[in-house]
Motif scaffolding. Structure first.
Motif, PDB file in Angstrom:
ATOM      1  N   GLU A 206       0.832  -1.205   0.000  1.00  0.00           N
ATOM      2  CA  GLU A 206       0.000   0.000   0.000  1.00  0.00           C
ATOM      3  C   GLU A 206       0.874   1.266   0.000  1.00  0.00           C
ATOM      4  N   SER A 207       1.872   1.307   0.868  1.00  0.00           N
ATOM      5  CA  SER A 207       2.750   2.484   0.909  1.00  0.00           C
ATOM      6  C   SER A 207       3.592   2.579  -0.349  1.00  0.00           C
ATOM      7  N   ARG A 209       2.589   1.736  -3.383  1.00  0.00           N
ATOM      8  CA  ARG A 209       1.715   2.339  -4.406  1.00  0.00           C
ATOM      9  C   ARG A 209       1.612   3.855  -4.211  1.00  0.00           C
ATOM     10  N   ALA A 210       1.560   4.300  -2.961  1.00  0.00           N
ATOM     11  CA  ALA A 210       1.503   5.739  -2.692  1.00  0.00           C
ATOM     12  C   ALA A 210       2.782   6.431  -3.159  1.00  0.00           C
TER      13      ALA A 210
END
Length: 259
Positions: A206-207, A209-210
């Motif tokens: 998730e991080s 992708r950010a």
């Protein structure tokens, strides 16, 4: 060109004060010059002027080889304040960004300091931020152990709160191992020289992708993310195959360039 041996490297005043490794088979001890250490094989008395390549015997006559501390050894012998970046990931960061002599690196998430020390040993000067004051103190001690204290400036604090104090376009490489990496990546074009690199390590997708979204939004180029994974091989009389141990995933590495 004159070949430089380990003994030559250890002949200088600064190098001669650094710890060395004493190795016998699968036994390995990190010792200071002048130290006396007891082992189950006897007492080791390490000379003040000990040099890599020499052999030291215990008082019972068992011999240990003296080795200079090298980059991969930092992972095993630095005092830990968490999970340090493993050697293969350190190698990927240095290899993908081309960190070398004279480069200036901005780093956040110092932790144990394995990455910072490795980049300094490659010839870079490193400014690194660690939020936890106790972790920062341990990292400073580790830099002394690694012989790179003069090349690594460990600052206690949050890089995201210090960005305005940094001179624009003054770093060749930005390396991040923090939860707010995406926020800092957004400032990469201001921090990096033309052609400079960003390397972001994260254990979570998730991080990651950010970080990719932030890099693309601010116009960084060649944005690439790879999962870092290796499988150990086993060789025996029955045949050869990958190890049945858990898959060697460590994290995700995103590389981008300020072009």
């Amino acid at each position: 060109m004159t070949d430089v041996t380990d003994a030559d490297r250890d002949s200088g005043d600064d190098e001669s004060r650094l710890p060395v490794l004493l190795v016998r088979g699968d036994r390995e001890f990190l010792v200071e010059p002048g130290e006396e250490m007891g082992t189950d094989l006897g007492v080791l008395e390490v000379p003040e002027d000990v040099k890599a390549g020499e052999t030291i015997e215990t008082h019972l006559g068992d011999a240990f080889e003296v080795r200079r501390l090298r980059g991969p050894d930092l992972f095993h012998h630095f005092e830990r304040t968490g999970a340090p970046m493993v050697p293969r990931d350190v190698g990927l960061v240095i290899g993908e960004t081309g960190i070398s002599q004279g480069d200036r690196v901005l780093d956040a998430g110092t932790g144990t300091g394995v990455l910072s020390a490795s980049m300094a040993r490659a010839g870079a000067s490193v400014v690194t931020y660690e939020r936890n004051p106790e972790f920062a103190d341990v990292a400073r001690e580790n830099m002394e152990l690694g012989g790179v204290a003069d090349a690594v400036d460990i600052r206690t604090g949050d890089l995201s709160e210090e960005l305005e104090t940094l001179e624009p376009s003054s770093f060749d490489v930005l390396t991040l191992d923090t939860g707010d990496a995406a926020e800092i990546v957004a400032h990469a074009p201001d921090l990096l020289v033309d052609g400079g690199f960003v390397a972001v390590y994260s254990p979570f997708i998730e991080s990651t992708r950010a970080v990719v979204d932030a890099a693309c939004e601010v116009g960084l180029s060649n944005v690439t993310t790879r999962e870092t994974i290796q499988r150990e091989m086993q060789f025996d009389d029955r045949g050869s195959r990958p190890s049945t141990a858990p898959v060697g995933h460590t994290g995700y590495l995103t590389i981008a360039r300020n072009v």
